[in-house]
Scaffold this active site. Structure first.
Site, mmCIF file in Angstrom:
data_model
loop_
_atom_site.group_PDB
_atom_site.id
_atom_site.type_symbol
_atom_site.label_atom_id
_atom_site.label_comp_id
_atom_site.label_asym_id
_atom_site.label_seq_id
_atom_site.Cartn_x
_atom_site.Cartn_y
_atom_site.Cartn_z
ATOM 1 N N GLU A 53 0.856 -1.178 0.000
ATOM 2 C CA GLU A 53 0.000 0.000 0.000
ATOM 3 C C GLU A 53 0.894 1.231 0.000
ATOM 4 O OE1 GLU A 53 -2.377 -0.068 3.499
ATOM 5 O OE2 GLU A 53 -3.164 -2.074 3.143
ATOM 6 N N ASP A 64 -4.366 7.826 11.096
ATOM 7 C CA ASP A 64 -2.938 7.577 11.298
ATOM 8 C C ASP A 64 -2.439 8.046 12.657
ATOM 9 O OD1 ASP A 64 -2.622 6.512 8.724
ATOM 10 O OD2 ASP A 64 -2.538 8.517 7.866
#
Length: 271
Positions: A53, A64
């Site tokens: 990815e 994140d």
């Protein structure tokens, strides 16, 4: 050129045929630089990742944790543009032959242009997109463009997702389902926990798509644990950490390769 969803499906099917989970590695594009990022993501495949990815760094990442945020910040301060992300996908795929997905929040895609983004990603050999913040009910425009260009649309499900919601999400997705192992942001953790296994079981009840688990996996033992019940094991922050903590790039690349090799052994273990 059509996208590589067929390649992605084939790699996942091959892992299943080998009675193991696929290993999926994540790194943001442009980290530490665009060229070095290409080398680092390629190193994950060289070490043993089946699928990679490429993250599209964002200034306001909701999923994140601090490790990936640090890498994103380095990439953005380096002047990263979406064309650099597409180039990263192209060069990694050309160098490794592995399926390469782009993981991105929706806003950059929307601003770049949905049709243009799908066309450019497919032309670069991309296999699809993971879109963690795109609501399924608002995804038709993207899904139509992705399907036209042979791209997978991977949605994220969470432990909080109710069964009815899981059915809606999985019916709209393709490639695989990204199961977030716990509530919260990305990062390395002491344990991945039972929540992930329960989520995989509930997700599988509504789809034939492979279910890959991410958030928190950082070592071979955790990879082996998750591989018992998931079709794929996704690792991101641990790879980023190898590069952040290394005294120089070559040491970081060697660390990425070694970690990938160790995790690849982990996903091949049956406890």
């Amino acid at each position: 050129m059509s996208g590589n969803i067929t390649l992605l499906n084939g790699v996942l099917a091959q892992a299943r045929a080998e009675n193991r989970a696929a290993l999926v590695g994540y790194l943001p594009a442009g980290f530490p630089t665009v060229d070095d990022g290409v080398r680092a993501i390629s190193a994950m495949v060289e070490g043993g990742c089946d699928i990679v990815e490429v993250g599209l760094p964002h200034s306001d990442p909701v999923l994140d944790g601090p490790i990936i945020q640090t890498a994103d910040d380095i990439a953005l301060r380096g002047g990263l543009k979406i064309v650099d992300v597409i180039r990263t996908v192209r060069e990694v795929h050309a160098a490794t032959g592995a399926p390469v997905l782009c993981m991105t929040y929706w806003n950059p895609v929307d601003r770049y242009g949905v049709e243009r983004f799908a066309a450019d990603l497919a032309a670069a050999g991309g296999a699809g997109c993971i879109l963690p913040d795109l609501p399924v009910q608002e995804s038709r425009v993207w899904r139509d463009a992705a399907e036209q260009h042979g791209l997978a649309t991977v949605f994220v499900v969470a432990p909080s997702s109710r069964d009815e919601r899981l059915a809606t999400i999985t019916a709209a997705g393709s490639g695989f389902v990204y199961a977030a192992s716990l509530m919260g942001v990305t990062g390395t953790r002491e344990s991945v926990g039972l929540q992930a296994q329960d989520l995989v079981t509930r997700t599988r009840a509504s789809t034939e798509l492979p279910v890959c688990v991410g958030l928190g996996v950082s070592n071979p033992e955790q990879a082996a644990e998750v591989a018992q019940f998931a079709d794929g094991v996704i690792v991101g922050s641990a790879f980023v950490k190898q590069l952040l903590d290394a005294p120089d790039l070559e040491t970081g690349l060697a660390g990425v390769r070694t970690l990938a090799a160790d995790l690849a052994k982990g996903v091949r273990q049956r406890a």
